[in-house]
Design a protein around this motif. Structure first.
Motif, PDB file in Angstrom:
ATOM      1  N   ALA A 284      39.280  24.346  39.848  1.00  0.00           N
ATOM      2  CA  ALA A 284      40.218  25.284  39.222  1.00  0.00           C
ATOM      3  C   ALA A 284      39.744  25.690  37.834  1.00  0.00           C
ATOM      4  CB  ALA A 284      41.607  24.649  39.147  1.00  0.00           C
ATOM      5  N   VAL A 285      39.227  24.730  37.068  1.00  0.00           N
ATOM      6  CA  VAL A 285      38.738  25.020  35.715  1.00  0.00           C
ATOM      7  C   VAL A 285      37.614  26.054  35.758  1.00  0.00           C
ATOM      8  CG1 VAL A 285      37.480  24.053  33.745  1.00  0.00           C
ATOM      9  CG2 VAL A 285      39.441  22.821  34.687  1.00  0.00           C
ATOM     10  N   VAL A 286      36.649  25.824  36.644  1.00  0.00           N
ATOM     11  CA  VAL A 286      35.502  26.732  36.725  1.00  0.00           C
ATOM     12  C   VAL A 286      35.928  28.123  37.208  1.00  0.00           C
ATOM     13  CG1 VAL A 286      33.296  27.173  37.862  1.00  0.00           C
ATOM     14  CG2 VAL A 286      33.844  24.869  37.067  1.00  0.00           C
ATOM     15  N   ASN A 287      36.806  28.178  38.188  1.00  0.00           N
ATOM     16  CA  ASN A 287      37.253  29.477  38.701  1.00  0.00           C
ATOM     17  C   ASN A 287      38.028  30.270  37.657  1.00  0.00           C
ATOM     18  OD1 ASN A 287      36.060  29.282  41.233  1.00  0.00           O
ATOM     19  ND2 ASN A 287      37.819  28.230  42.131  1.00  0.00           N
ATOM     20  N   ILE A 288      38.883  29.591  36.907  1.00  0.00           N
ATOM     21  CA  ILE A 288      39.626  30.268  35.836  1.00  0.00           C
ATOM     22  C   ILE A 288      38.664  30.784  34.772  1.00  0.00           C
ATOM     23  CG2 ILE A 288      41.201  29.854  33.896  1.00  0.00           C
ATOM     24  CD1 ILE A 288      42.834  28.062  35.788  1.00  0.00           C
ATOM     25  N   ALA A 289      37.677  29.962  34.414  1.00  0.00           N
ATOM     26  CA  ALA A 289      36.692  30.378  33.421  1.00  0.00           C
ATOM     27  C   ALA A 289      35.935  31.616  33.900  1.00  0.00           C
ATOM     28  CB  ALA A 289      35.717  29.240  33.141  1.00  0.00           C
ATOM     29  N   ARG A 290      35.528  31.582  35.144  1.00  0.00           N
ATOM     30  CA  ARG A 290      34.752  32.700  35.692  1.00  0.00           C
ATOM     31  C   ARG A 290      35.571  33.988  35.697  1.00  0.00           C
ATOM     32  NH1 ARG A 290      32.084  31.210  41.188  1.00  0.00           N
ATOM     33  NH2 ARG A 290      30.816  29.958  39.756  1.00  0.00           N
ATOM     34  N   GLU A 291      36.826  33.895  36.117  1.00  0.00           N
ATOM     35  CA  GLU A 291      37.697  35.081  36.158  1.00  0.00           C
ATOM     36  C   GLU A 291      37.913  35.646  34.760  1.00  0.00           C
ATOM     37  OE1 GLU A 291      39.212  36.865  38.638  1.00  0.00           O
ATOM     38  OE2 GLU A 291      37.852  35.779  39.976  1.00  0.00           O
ATOM     39  N   ALA A 292      37.885  34.761  33.760  1.00  0.00           N
ATOM     40  CA  ALA A 292      38.121  35.198  32.383  1.00  0.00           C
ATOM     41  C   ALA A 292      36.850  35.668  31.693  1.00  0.00           C
ATOM     42  CB  ALA A 292      38.749  34.054  31.584  1.00  0.00           C
ATOM     43  N   GLY A 293      35.714  35.605  32.403  1.00  0.00           N
ATOM     44  CA  GLY A 293      34.451  35.999  31.795  1.00  0.00           C
ATOM     45  C   GLY A 293      33.906  34.956  30.845  1.00  0.00           C
ATOM     46  N   CYS A 294      34.262  33.692  31.096  1.00  0.00           N
ATOM     47  CA  CYS A 294      33.827  32.583  30.241  1.00  0.00           C
ATOM     48  C   CYS A 294      32.757  31.741  30.931  1.00  0.00           C
ATOM     49  CB  CYS A 294      34.995  31.674  29.885  1.00  0.00           C
ATOM     50  SG  CYS A 294      36.283  32.436  28.885  1.00  0.00           S
ATOM     51  N   TRP A 295      31.958  31.092  30.137  1.00  0.00           N
ATOM     52  CA  TRP A 295      30.996  30.089  30.599  1.00  0.00           C
ATOM     53  C   TRP A 295      31.781  28.806  30.899  1.00  0.00           C
ATOM     54  CZ3 TRP A 295      25.372  30.088  30.252  1.00  0.00           C
ATOM     55  CH2 TRP A 295      24.765  28.838  30.376  1.00  0.00           C
TER      56      TRP A 295
END
Length: 492
Positions: A264-275
């Motif tokens: 969940a952490v990685v998917n949220i980061a990816r959707e937000a344009g974050c590393w």
């Protein structure tokens, strides 16, 4: 020439090894004697006296190495913390595997520097071999790569450094390496849980963003990041025209051993344009456990991962690695130096992907460990430790003199003296009692346990890392803590 010949007794020289062999054997005998006769975790020498004795050493006159080894053994080795002792159970500090110690012997004698191939021909290939094994183990994909580091602090710094440079280029094609921080740097934000390691803030400071650029997200009672709150935090930052660029997930927090919902952490980061960076210094080793590796689901999606080998991989300090999903991101660390002859010879030079130049051949420790111990056995160590941790927690929970703070998630047990023992003591005095208890156990040499804070209360902590321990070792330790606590309360 004759004078230079006499100097060989100071060095491990080709064909001139008598002094080296004698010193090595003397040291090994001293260590064997220390281990065979150790009856406490620490000698119990009072700290001020220990400092005085060390400060009294006279460096103005050299002594024969034999005498220096004897002094070192008596003054330092015998007054060191024995991580192998069953009652040394405070920190993420493991007893090292024999294979790792033997590797250190090779590393020290060969003295390879890992910055260019011509300084470390075999070593260069061994480190890349171990990095490739790690990338495959964590299923990071065909474009993944990594580099060995000194441990979690350097790995986290590098992961966030790469994230900063990646984001600046994505945002505005800004080259941080050449031009420094972009004009919008003061808006850049790193997001992590309030139980993340302090090196996130430290990294932010070193990167020129400042500790205030780190935004903390609340955690649940077990120390795991609140996923809903993570999304709300990112949305709120963007609404304020701020620039979240990196999200840090924890695979094993220092106190709770908490593993976030990494997927969940990685998917949220990816959707937000974050590393997305996963700090796996403590818990990433579970990837080798058949019973527990599912708890790391999502780690394979991360942009970067920190791994520490001097924790649950049982390597000598220091030894870690940073792994990244796309090796092209290492290019921001590349810097040409003529004397390293890195172009044209088509040989690998590991300095191209490191913030260090001179670097130890620590990969040999994992090379020898994998060959001598194997992945399967390492995984079984973890399965046993996590089972033992639950048994210890149950024992604490059923002891009327203690209260368990939370159910263990990895291999740490957080507990506190029972409220019934507080009596008329104030909350401040009761907190101080826990600290005094820990310090008296330490300085007497009886036991080395840790302390930390949970919800403002000082608590005691066991960190189980030694797979040679049994539940009976904790019977004696818990009884020792109980007796010391009751004596302190009686005298308060």
């Amino acid at each position: 020439m004759s004078q230079a010949k006499n100097w060989t007794s100071y060095f491990a020289q080709l064909g001139e090894n008598q002094a080296f062999e004698a010193a090595t054997q003397q040291t090994q005998n001293a260590i064997n004697d220390l281990f065979n006769n150790a009856d406490s975790a620490y000698s119990g020498l009072e700290p001020t006296l220990l400092k005085q004795q060390l400060n009294a050493v006279d460096f103005s006159q050299p002594a024969p190495l034999k005498e220096v080894i004897e002094t070192t053994n008596e003054l330092i080795a015998k007054n060191s913390l024995l991580v192998q002792h069953p009652h040394t159970i405070a920190h993420l500090h493991t007893p090292p595997l024999i294979a790792s110690i033997i590797a250190e012997h090779f590393i020290a004698a060969l003295n390879q520097s890992m910055d260019s191939w011509d300084q470390a021909p075999a070593a260069t290939y061994v480190e890349q071999q171990m990095v490739d094994w790690l990338c495959k183990t964590y299923q990071l994909g065909d474009r993944a790569d990594g580099v060995f580091t000194s441990g979690g602090t350097q790995s986290n710094l590098m992961g966030l450094l790469l994230a900063r440079d990646w984001f600046a280029y994505q945002q505005s094609q800004h080259d941080v390496q050449q031009d420094g921080l972009p004009e919008y740097a003061q808006k850049m934000r790193i997001i992590c849980s309030d139980k993340s390691h302090f090196t996130v803030q430290k990294s932010a400071s070193l990167m020129g963003l400042g500790e205030r650029s780190v935004v903390l997200v609340k955690t649940n009672v077990q120390g795991q990041i609140d996923i809903a709150e993570l999304q709300l935090t990112i949305d709120a930052l963007k609404a304020q025209d701020l620039l979240p660029f990196a999200v840090v997930g924890m695979a094993g927090t220092t106190d709770h051993g908490a593993i976030d919902d990494l997927e969940a952490v990685v998917n949220i980061a990816r959707e937000a344009g974050c590393w997305s960076h996963i700090d796996g210094a403590y818990g990433a080793a579970l990837q080798l456990s058949e019973q527990h590796k599912a708890r790391l689901k999502g780690i394979e999606l991360a942009d970067s991962v920190s791994v520490d080998f001097h924790k649950l991989f049982y390597q000598t300090i220091s030894c870690g690695a940073l792994l990244i999903k796309n090796k092209a991101n290492f290019n921001t660390l590349l810097h040409h130096a003529d004397y390293l002859n890195r172009e044209g010879d088509e040989l690998p030079n590991l300095v191209d992907k490191s913030i260090a130049t001179t670097k130890r051949f620590d990969a040999l420790k994992m090379f020898m460990t994998l060959k001598a111990v194997g992945e399967k056995q390492l995984g079984e160590f973890y399965d046993y430790l996590l089972s033992l941790t639950q048994q210890v927690a149950t024992k604490i929970e059923h002891n009327k003199h203690f209260e368990l703070c939370c159910t263990p998630l990895l291999s740490t047990v957080l507990f506190r003296l029972s409220p019934e023992l507080q009596g008329e003591l104030s909350d401040v005095a009761f907190n101080q009692l826990h600290q005094t208890l820990r310090l008296q156990l330490l300085t007497s040499g009886e036991a080395v346990i840790a302390e930390t804070k949970v919800d403002g209360k000082l608590v005691l902590k066991f960190t189980l890392l030694n797979p040679c321990l049994t539940i009976s070792d904790f019977d004696a330790l818990i009884a020792k803590i109980e007796n010391k606590a009751q004596a302190l309360i009686a005298n308060s």
